[in-house]
Design a protein around this motif. Structure first.
Motif, short mmCIF file in Angstrom:
data_model
loop_
_atom_site.label_atom_id
_atom_site.label_comp_id
_atom_site.label_asym_id
_atom_site.label_seq_id
_atom_site.Cartn_x
_atom_site.Cartn_y
_atom_site.Cartn_z
N LYS A 55 40.94 37.23 39.15
CA LYS A 55 42.09 37.32 40.07
C LYS A 55 42.60 38.76 40.15
CE LYS A 55 44.27 32.77 39.82
NZ LYS A 55 44.08 32.36 38.41
N SER A 79 42.62 41.13 43.50
CA SER A 79 43.84 41.68 44.12
C SER A 79 43.72 43.21 44.26
CB SER A 79 45.10 41.28 43.35
OG SER A 79 45.28 42.12 42.25
N LYS A 96 41.17 43.89 47.14
CA LYS A 96 41.74 43.62 48.47
C LYS A 96 42.73 44.73 48.85
CE LYS A 96 44.02 40.10 51.23
NZ LYS A 96 44.86 41.12 51.81
N ASP A 102 47.97 44.69 37.33
CA ASP A 102 48.56 43.66 38.20
C ASP A 102 49.52 44.27 39.22
OD1 ASP A 102 50.57 44.32 36.48
OD2 ASP A 102 50.80 42.31 35.59
#
Ligand code: HDE
Length: 704
Positions: free
Chosen positions: A572, A576, A579, A680
């Motif tokens: 994940k 992210s 992208k 993150d």
């Protein structure tokens, strides 16, 4: 022609291969080798005479284990052609990358010139642009410290116009007479054959230290302009003043500038050196890949226009190619844009055989009296004769004008044209359709009045060699000044002769006292005597337009991000980051210890774009490290992984890392700063990655 077939290469931006290429063999030979046989839909393999070849693997022999026969014309033709495949490489600018594209005029210069290419707004003119390094051979690396050639051939409706420039707006010398000397000094030394494609050696600096007119150029080549990140991120300059001529023959001087849409960007010296090892074709591949993914590089064409009277008032002589006209003194006007969008079909046929010549010029543009330009007008045609071996090189498709052309020149090596009829002269009365003069539309030369005594002379107005060197240095940001001092220390440290180092630092004293002191300290040298300048050095108003950092675009568009992963990484977080980077136009690559990919924490397999050992962080503008704690632990004993991280840090790149990766970051001596971002926080990473972490530099390098 038989040999215009497309091969079944993969990964090229060209059209797919002919049907059937790459299929497995359909016939085993007597010796067990694999043969690929035309099945009717595929072209036959033939000799250059069109004779079908029955067997492309075995020469004709007297018997099974006997000698090869001289009568084997198939073998002899194949080997003979192969033996002659190479042509002499360019004496300078041998290493190059060429791309097709178009130029579109957006602003008419009809007030100044009759040239259609500069007056017909919206007209799209095909171009072929070749970028090059100067000193190295055709097979040399892409990232040495060197000037980049920026040569554009415009196939205009009025004939070919070649704007053969560099990515630096000035040159080493003022007079063409010195060109062989400066080139001999920088090329590999004649007795030992090294260094190849490097200016950091005795003969280059020996020549330069005895040639004060080079000092301005020296500032440019020691700046980061000569270690660009990408050919898509360099400026181009016509260097010399040219003339524009209107219908009445009135002349306006012009200087041409190319400005990249992506802004300017350079590498750091240590990075450039490591790229040379990791990917000697770094710039060529970068261009190839950008064209392949449709991210077409683009430049604005801008001009500086000025009259003879305005030129008189400049505090320098614009005919001296060691001088520039600061943009702040004479602003640039953007008149068009060039988009490069098509990779050549064949490197040799196009990039290697393209023949530029500053004397290729169209009506409405004319030369100035710049003595360097005047010498170039002779040199290029002359060099093509020996490089391409024939006066008919203009018939090679990449060189031929796309408008009609006709004259009475004929014959010669490799003549491809087949003129008809008896008439190969003019005036004549036998052929009403033979080409004739066009006094009204023919190329006009400016009627410059010339007077004075003939002689081997140089104008007094060419005597100031330090003022613009100072202008350049003092216009840079502190970071760029430091890099320049660093480059001088590096290069001069490679010079074995003390007196050459001393002489160079002596020149620097006229440019900037602080620069001279920094370089002297870096060399461990007492400050030497300065030579006597021919005329007093002047202070000009600084020109921020000469900076790179000031012209960098804060964006990841057109740049590259590498994400280091291993088994157990969090999919994940990777997605992210990927992208977010792709959304702002960056190319993203996944790097893993194995090219087959990594098995992520959720059990899925993430294929890799590059294997860690062969894809170091120098290939990227920013990196992310997304690892499980176990993955990081494992990579702590892999030097390539440690280098990946520590190089990214030392090269002032943004690094995104997840908590699992911390052990690797610690072992690579990464110290938290504004450029080290939590993985993150994709937004924060994209913002930090849009530029370099200049503030980090003093903590990773001892700077002069
Ligand atoms: Fe060149 N230069 N040059 N040069 N130059 C060549 O021509 C020369 C100069 C430049 O991608 C050669 O075809 C002389 C300035 C580029 O194919 C040769 C002088 C500038 C290219 C030659 C100069 C350039 C060349 C070698 C001083 C920037 C590569 C192979 C009077 C404005 C073009 C060839 C390509 C190539 C001679 C100085 C740019 C030997 C005599 C100044 C971009 O003819």
């Amino acid at each position: 022609m038989a040999n215009d077939k497309k091969s079944g290469d993969s990964g090229t931006p060209r059209k797919q291969a002919s049907k059937g290429a790459g299929e497995p063999g359909t016939l085993a030979g007597t010796g067990g080798e694999l043969h690929q046989v035309a099945n009717g839909s595929q072209p036959q393999l033939t000799t250059n005479q069109g004779i079908p070849i029955p067997d492309n693997q075995n020469s004709l022999k007297a018997n099974t284990r006997g000698p090869t026969l001289l009568e084997d014309f198939i073998l002899r033709e194949k080997i003979t052609h192969f033996d002659h495949e190479r042509i002499p490489e360019r004496i300078v600018h041998a290493r190059g990358t060429g791309v097709h594209g178009t130029f579109e005029l957006t602003h008419s210069l009809a007030q100044y010139t009759t040239a259609k290419i500069l007056t017909e707004v919206g007209e799209k003119t095909p171009v072929f642009t070749r970028f090059s390094t100067v000193a190295g051979g055709a097979g040399s690396v892409d990232t040495p410290r060197d000037v980049r050639g920026f040569a554009v051939k415009f196939y205009t409706k009025e004939g070919n116009w070649d704007l053969v420039g560099n990515n630096i707006p000035v040159f080493f010398i003022q007079d063409a007479m010195k060109f062989p000397d400066v080139v001999h000094s920088v090329k590999m030394e004649p007795d030992r054959g090294f260094p190849q494609s490097a200016s950091a050696h005795d003969t280059f600096w020996d020549f330069i230290s005895l040639t004060p007119e080079s000092m301005h150029m020296v500032m440019w080549i020691m700046s980061d302009r000569t270690i660009p990140r990408s050919l898509r991120m360099i400026e181009g300059f016509g260097v010399h003043s040219f003339r524009l001529l209107d219908a009445a023959g009135k002349s306006t001087f012009v200087k041409f500038h190319w400005r990249p849409r992506l802004g300017l960007q350079s590498t750091l010296w240590d990075e450039a050196c490591k790229i040379a090892g990791a990917d000697p074709d770094f710039h060529r591949r970068d261009m190839f890949e950008a064209i392949g993914r449709g991210d077409f590089p683009e430049w604005e064409l801008a001009v500086q226009l000025f009259t003879e009277e305005e030129a008189e008032k400049f505090p320098f002589d614009h005919l001296d190619a060691t001088k520039l006209i600061p943009e702040e003194m004479l602003p640039l006007q953007v008149i068009g844009r060039m988009v490069l969008d098509r990779w050549p079909d064949n490197f040799f046929a196009e990039t290697e055989q393209v023949a530029y010549c500053p004397a290729n010029i169209v009506p409405g543009i004319d030369f100035s009296n710049d003595p360097l330009l005047q010498g170039r007008l002779f040199s290029y045609l002359d060099t093509q004769l020996s490089r391409l071996g024939s006066p008919n090189f203009h018939q090679i498709p990449v060189n031929a004008p796309k408008c009609p052309f006709a004259n009475h020149q004929r014959d010669g090596h490799m003549q491809m044209a087949q003129p008809k009829g008896r008439v190969a002269y003019e005036p004549q009365s036998l052929d009403p359709d033979s080409p004739r003069e066009t006094p009204a539309a023919g190329f006009p030369s400016h009627a410059t009045p010339e007077s004075g005594a003939k002689g081997r002379i140089r104008a007094e107005s060419f005597a100031d060699h330090y003022t613009q060197a100072r202008l350049f240095y003092r216009s840079q940001t502190p970071t760029e000044q430091t890099h320049l001092a660093f480059a001088l220390v590096f290069e001069l440290s490679k010079v074995a002769h003390l007196h050459v180092r001393q002489a160079m630092v002596g020149h620097l004293r006229h440019i900037d006292a602080d620069l001279a002191q920094r370089v002297a300290d870096g060399l461990g040298l007492p400050l030497p005597e300065a030579p006597k300048p021919a005329v007093p050095v002047q202070d000009m108003a600084p020109s921020p337009a000469l900076q790179i950092i000031g012209k960098m675009r804060h964006t990841l568009a057109g740049r590259a991000v590498g994400i280091l992963v291993a088994d157990g990484s969090d999919g994940k977080v990777i997605e992210s980051l990927r992208k977010a980077a792709a959304d702002v136009g960056a190319g993203v690559k996944i790097i893993a210890p194995k090219v087959g990919g990594a098995t992520l924490a959720d059990g899925t397999l993430l294929p890799a774009d590059g294997q860690l050992a062969g894809t170091p962080s120098v290939m990227f503008d920013a990196v992310a490290v997304v690892l499980s704690a176990a993955g990081a632990q494992m990579l702590c004993s892999e030097a390539a992984a440690l280098d990946f991280v520590s190089d990214a840090f030392a090269h002032l790149k943004a690094i995104a890392a997840n908590p699992g990766a911390q052990a690797l970051l610690d072992k690579a001596n990464v110290v938290p700063d504004a450029g080290v971002i939590a993985a993150d926080d994709a937004k924060g990473f994209i913002a930090a990655a849009a530029t370099r972490q200049w503030a980090r530099e003093p903590s990773v390098r001892i700077l002069p």
